[in-house]
Write an enzyme that holds these catalytic residues in place. Structure first.
Site, PDB file in Angstrom:
ATOM      1  N   TYR A 183      27.637  45.326 -91.096  1.00 39.36           N
ATOM      2  CA  TYR A 183      26.440  44.990 -91.873  1.00 39.36           C
ATOM      3  C   TYR A 183      25.290  44.614 -90.952  1.00 39.36           C
ATOM      4  CZ  TYR A 183      27.390  39.978 -91.099  1.00 39.36           C
ATOM      5  OH  TYR A 183      27.601  38.738 -90.537  1.00 39.36           O
ATOM      6  N   CYS A 184      24.076  44.736 -91.476  1.00 41.15           N
ATOM      7  CA  CYS A 184      22.864  44.326 -90.768  1.00 41.15           C
ATOM      8  C   CYS A 184      21.829  43.915 -91.813  1.00 41.15           C
ATOM      9  CB  CYS A 184      22.345  45.444 -89.856  1.00 41.15           C
ATOM     10  SG  CYS A 184      22.005  46.990 -90.709  1.00 41.15           S
ATOM     11  N   THR A 185      20.603  43.682 -91.401  1.00 37.97           N
ATOM     12  CA  THR A 185      19.601  43.113 -92.303  1.00 37.97           C
ATOM     13  C   THR A 185      19.288  44.008 -93.496  1.00 37.97           C
ATOM     14  OG1 THR A 185      18.599  41.973 -90.423  1.00 37.97           O
ATOM     15  CG2 THR A 185      17.292  42.118 -92.437  1.00 37.97           C
TER      16      THR A 185
END
EC number: 1.14.-.-
Length: 327
Positions: A183-185
């Site tokens: 996951y990331c922003t």
């Protein structure tokens, strides 16, 4: 209080012809309507965060959607009280996401339109978080993780995203035979990184579709299992994600107390992002180490108008001294 400003977060991987020229045209339009923000345009696509009032952001979304390349582009929208940016930047780059691979690396050219991890909805991602047999990997920079992260997510021993591929290779034996979700922003980094993992031989790779920003807005999960706040690259710095049972996980760099306030180290040659209270920022003259606190270019000293004697007294109060060259 009504929130009159909208912040738009978005990206799309799509081949753009004459991307450099398009970046210049894009900047001219953004300035003509008074939009603020930061946008990257490359041959492989577009990635940006912008802010403005309702009318301005609507004009921008209409402008983007009118281009056949971006007719289905997904804008993630936050409503805020203040502008998230002070200026407008549109820059042409070689890539909108750089993996940090060597030029001769056979995996250097990752096209998310061809190879990427399976998309997980917020509900599916929450289920993955609760699955003991699934590895959840945070792909962001270290300071982003320290402010907030998903419960149980692995924090790679890296400073920034570009170091992540090598870290994964160094730890391949731990994860290769497991299901891995990343996951990331907002999702743009994971599109490419999950594709790289597939190219590395991982058989079961997933990614949070739309990133943390979407997870926090989902009406069913409501950000649950996220601890802390989400770091964002604009004037807001930190935004809420968990609307069920929020907690603070950030710790003050100097004394370890709960903290969600970021500053950059005063030494311009270090510039490390650190969490600290206003009190400790002043106490430690915004330096993350003794070397940075005594550095002759420490910006805190000039910004606050400290004399050399006052500077020395601050350091003496914490058991340190200015170096002979700076005394």
């Amino acid at each position: 209080m009504s929130k009159d400003i909208r912040v738009l977060l978005y990206y799309k991987y799509v081949p753009i012809e004459n991307a450099k020229e398009y970046a210049a045209e894009h900047l001219a339009f953004c300035k003509s309507i008074g939009l603020k923000g930061r946008i990257l345009i490359a041959d492989e696509g577009i990635n940006g965060t912008v802010s403005g009032d309702y009318e301005t952001t609507q004009k921008y979304m209409d402008y983007v959607h009118a281009n056949p390349l971006f007719s289905d582009l997904w804008f993630k929208i936050d409503e805020e009280n203040e502008q998230a940016f002070k200026k407008m930047f549109v820059r042409y780059k070689k890539e909108i996401v750089h993996l940090g691979l060597e030029d001769n690396d056979f995996d250097n050219d990752i096209d998310p339109l061809v190879t990427t991890g399976a998309y997980l909805s917020p509900k599916e991602f929450k289920e993955a978080l609760l699955d003991e047999d699934t590895v959840v990997l945070d792909t962001r920079n270290d300071y982003e993780y320290d402010l907030g992260h998903f419960r149980g997510a692995i924090r790679p021993d890296i400073r920034n995203f570009r170091e992540l591929p090598q870290w994964v290779r160094d730890n391949k034996e731990k994860f290769m035979d497991k299901r891995v979700v990343v996951y990331c922003t907002g999702g743009v980094r994971c599109e490419k990184f999950s594709g790289w993992m597939v190219r590395e031989g991982y058989k079961d790779v997933g990614q949070l579709h739309g990133g943390i920003a979407t997870y926090g807005k989902d009406p069913e999960v409501r950000g649950e299992l996220w601890d802390g706040k989400m770091y964002v690259f604009d004037e807001r710095i930190a935004v809420d994600v968990n609307h069920v049972n929020p907690v603070v996980v950030g710790k003050d760099w100097f004394d370890g107390t709960p903290c969600e306030r970021y500053v950059n180290c005063g030494n311009p040659f270090c510039n490390r992002r650190i969490l600290t209270s206003e009190e400790n920022e002043h106490k430690y003259v915004r330096g993350c180490s003794a070397e940075c606190r005594a550095h002759e270019r420490n910006r805190y000293i000039s910004e606050n108008g400290l004399t050399r004697q006052e500077w020395a007294e601050r350091l003496e109060a914490i058991g340190e001294t200015l170096t002979p060259a700076n005394a």
